[in-house]
Motif scaffolding. Structure first.
Motif, PDB file in Angstrom:
ATOM      1  N   VAL A 124     -18.355   8.632  29.496  1.00 15.61           N
ATOM      2  CA  VAL A 124     -16.970   9.062  29.285  1.00 15.61           C
ATOM      3  C   VAL A 124     -16.080   7.873  29.618  1.00 15.61           C
ATOM      4  N   ALA A 125     -15.175   7.520  28.700  1.00 12.02           N
ATOM      5  CA  ALA A 125     -14.271   6.393  28.905  1.00 12.02           C
ATOM      6  C   ALA A 125     -12.833   6.878  28.923  1.00 12.02           C
ATOM      7  N   VAL A 126     -12.063   6.396  29.896  1.00 11.55           N
ATOM      8  CA  VAL A 126     -10.646   6.730  30.016  1.00 11.55           C
ATOM      9  C   VAL A 126      -9.848   5.451  29.769  1.00 11.55           C
ATOM     10  N   TRP A 212     -20.509   9.421  22.702  1.00  9.72           N
ATOM     11  CA  TRP A 212     -19.753   9.215  23.934  1.00  9.72           C
ATOM     12  C   TRP A 212     -18.456  10.008  23.856  1.00  9.72           C
ATOM     13  N   THR A 213     -17.700  10.004  24.934  1.00 13.77           N
ATOM     14  CA  THR A 213     -16.460  10.772  25.003  1.00 13.77           C
ATOM     15  C   THR A 213     -15.307   9.841  25.322  1.00 13.77           C
ATOM     16  N   SER A 214     -14.223   9.986  24.569  1.00 15.07           N
ATOM     17  CA  SER A 214     -13.055   9.140  24.743  1.00 15.07           C
ATOM     18  C   SER A 214     -11.885   9.973  25.256  1.00 15.07           C
ATOM     19  N   LEU A 230     -12.948  15.069  34.736  1.00 17.14           N
ATOM     20  CA  LEU A 230     -13.623  14.100  33.866  1.00 17.14           C
ATOM     21  C   LEU A 230     -14.922  13.617  34.492  1.00 17.14           C
ATOM     22  N   ALA A 231     -14.931  13.473  35.807  1.00 15.88           N
ATOM     23  CA  ALA A 231     -16.167  13.062  36.486  1.00 15.88           C
ATOM     24  C   ALA A 231     -17.257  14.107  36.285  1.00 15.88           C
ATOM     25  N   ARG A 232     -16.895  15.377  36.384  1.00 20.79           N
ATOM     26  CA  ARG A 232     -17.884  16.437  36.151  1.00 20.79           C
ATOM     27  C   ARG A 232     -18.395  16.379  34.716  1.00 20.79           C
ATOM     28  N   ARG A 233     -17.484  16.185  33.772  1.00 21.69           N
ATOM     29  CA  ARG A 233     -17.895  16.098  32.361  1.00 21.69           C
ATOM     30  C   ARG A 233     -18.894  14.960  32.161  1.00 21.69           C
TER      31      ARG A 233
END
Length: 245
Positions: A124-126, A212-214, A230-233
């Motif tokens: 996951v990227a923020v 991946w997740t953006s 987001l950390a859980r995801r």
């Protein structure tokens, strides 16, 4: 891995016997720790581009929110995080959650390299605020969309300074001083809204990419509760479930 400073307040610098006894204990602990596996266990990577401030200006009101406040919030997520700089990205070990700040100028080669690695790791990227806004001499919101995969737009007019998140948290930035442009995300069926500007426009959203997740945040920082979601995801192990440091 924690720095410590000793200050002798007795008036005779560092001459107190108790201080030297404590330093001796620290030295013994240090020697003992050399035989321990000290590899970092953080699954959250906080990645900053040191050149980013040049794009904002030294006194831009957002600079306080982009790093100092965000780091304080990261300290209350419930999991450790590693601090890295963007140029070391190829050498940074794998992480589940990546948070990028100040990465304003990214050319297509850099974007492809980022995407390829995030896809390989299923991460996951923020992307915070203006990450990817500039490609060389080209400053365009279309560059944001290319990096994040989300339909980001930039408005030069009215810049709200307050965001309400789906977690119930509210954040204010720039000290209430309007400082455009305002980055927002066009609504769409494949987007999950995580936060809205005070005027209702989508400020933070999540989209699933190819492997991946953006997550794009059109604001300079995210509160602990949102980061914890987001950390859980991302599958990060959380040691605590609240905002405890």
């Amino acid at each position: 891995g924690c720095p410590t400073q000793f200050h002798d307040q007795t008036g005779v610098r560092y001459a107190a016997p108790a201080l030297w006894a404590t330093l001796g204990q620290c030295a013994a602990a240090c020697r003992k720790s050399l035989d321990i596996d000290r590899r970092p266990v953080d699954e959250i990577a906080w990645v900053v581009d040191p050149d980013g401030p040049f794009h904002y200006g030294r006194r831009h009101p957002l600079t306080t929110d982009l790093v100092p406040r965000q780091v304080r919030h990261l300290g209350r997520v419930g999991a450790p995080f590693g601090r890295y700089i963007l140029e070391d990205f190829p050498a940074i070990p794998p992480h589940r959650l990546w948070i990028f700040a100040y990465a304003v100028d990214l050319d297509q080669t850099a974007v492809h390299a980022l995407h390829d690695r995030l896809r390989r790791e299923g991460a996951v990227a923020v992307w915070l605020h203006a990450c990817g806004l500039v490609d060389g001499g080209n400053c365009d919101a279309a560059n944001l969309a290319r990096l994040t995969g989300l339909p980001v737009r930039a408005d030069l007019e009215h810049a709200p300074t307050r965001v309400l998140f789906e977690t119930g948290e509210t954040t204010e930035f720039t000290g209430g001083v309007e400082s455009g442009p305002t980055f927002s995300i066009e609504p769409g069926p494949d987007l999950e809204v995580l936060g809205r500007h005070a005027d209702g426009r989508c400020a933070v959203a999540l989209a699933r990419m190819d492997g991946w997740t953006s997550v794009y945040a059109g604001v300079p920082g995210l509160p602990p509760g949102v980061l914890r979601v987001l950390a859980r995801r991302a599958g990060v192990h959380l040691y605590v479930d609240d905002d405890a440091a």
